[in-house]
Design an enzyme around this catalytic site. Structure first.
Site, PDB file in Angstrom:
ATOM      1  N   ASP A 106       0.811  -1.057   0.127  1.00  0.00           N
ATOM      2  CA  ASP A 106       0.046  -0.174  -0.051  1.00  0.00           C
ATOM      3  C   ASP A 106       0.927   1.169   0.021  1.00  0.00           C
ATOM      4  OD1 ASP A 106      -2.197   1.502   0.356  1.00  0.00           O
ATOM      5  OD2 ASP A 106      -2.585   1.151   2.607  1.00  0.00           O
ATOM      6  N   PHE A 155      -9.811   0.137  -0.407  1.00  0.00           N
ATOM      7  CA  PHE A 155      -9.628  -0.894   0.339  1.00  0.00           C
ATOM      8  C   PHE A 155     -10.337  -2.349   0.002  1.00  0.00           C
ATOM      9  CE2 PHE A 155     -10.550  -3.542   4.319  1.00  0.00           C
ATOM     10  CZ  PHE A 155      -9.075  -3.344   4.988  1.00  0.00           C
ATOM     11  N   VAL A 156      -9.431  -3.157  -0.015  1.00  0.00           N
ATOM     12  CA  VAL A 156      -9.939  -4.636  -0.376  1.00  0.00           C
ATOM     13  C   VAL A 156     -10.125  -5.678   0.563  1.00  0.00           C
ATOM     14  CG1 VAL A 156      -9.431  -4.261  -2.875  1.00  0.00           C
ATOM     15  CG2 VAL A 156      -7.427  -5.117  -1.049  1.00  0.00           C
ATOM     16  N   ARG A 168     -11.240 -13.008   5.627  1.00  0.00           N
ATOM     17  CA  ARG A 168      -9.867 -13.616   5.099  1.00  0.00           C
ATOM     18  C   ARG A 168     -10.290 -14.981   4.520  1.00  0.00           C
ATOM     19  NH1 ARG A 168      -5.236 -11.234   7.589  1.00  0.00           N
ATOM     20  NH2 ARG A 168      -5.482 -10.337   9.754  1.00  0.00           N
TER      21      ARG A 168
END
Ligand code: 5GP
Length: 178
Positions: A106, A155-156, A168
């Protein structure tokens, strides 16, 4: 479009399991070629990279080793930027060809703080394989040698990546819906 809810936010489909799978196979093929005749040591950064590391490593056909370390804590939808070494690197890496496995780059802070620690231990070479990269968010430049997907700064979650601990276990990658 099938939105999903993770914790208190809505996410929209972004990368399918098939897209992830076929890209990983291509990346692995490149690594197999580049490291033919060598015996690289993959260092996967937990928690986020566990699923990527597993699928990537299954496609590695040359002799290779893997170990797992834990470095960063990530809370909410912004990088906390606080790097902690929770599980140490217990292997001797002097003279080794290291390939660091990261889920997502990021700002680049995590890797830019970790790489000097690795270099300090005198490996023969260090390369980075990352599943995702957000080029627009890069603040601390790091060279990603093998990349799955370059993505916008949204955001992923899914495929090992969490939002506040959840998501997850999703096979696909979803991104925050506007
Ligand atoms: P960086 O230090 O490069 O800013 O951030 C790297 C870490 O932040 C990643 O290993 C990951 O844990 C977390 N991170 C950055 N972007 C995202 C994202 O979109 N989703 C999730 N779940 N984690 C992210």
């Amino acid at each position: 479009m099938q939105l999903i809810r993770v914790h208190d936010k809505q996410f929209e489909p972004y990368l399918t399991a098939e897209e992830i799978d076929s890209r990983i196979k291509m990346v692995a093929q490149q690594i197999n070629q580049d490291y033919a005749g060598k015996r690289p040591l993959f260092i996967a950064i937990l928690n986020g990279s566990f699923m990527f590391a597993s699928d990537l490593f299954k496609e590695i056909t040359i002799d290779a080793e893997i170990c797992f370390i834990k470095l960063a804590s990530y809370k909410g939808t912004k990088s906390t930027g606080h790097v902690i070494t929770a599980i140490g690197l217990d292997m001797d890496i002097i003279g080794r060809d290291i390939i660091i496995i990261e889920d997502i780059v990021d700002t680049g802070k995590t890797l830019s703080e970790f790489l000097p620690q690795i270099d300090h231990q005198q490996p023969s070479s260090v390369k980075i394989v990352a599943l995702l990269h957000k080029p627009e968010a890069m603040v601390y430049p790091v060279k990603i040698d093998y990349l799955g997907f370059s993505i916008p700064s949204k955001f992923v979650v899914g495929y090992g990546l969490d939002y506040d601990g959840l998501g997850r276990n999703i096979r696909e990658i979803y991104r925050l819906a506007e």
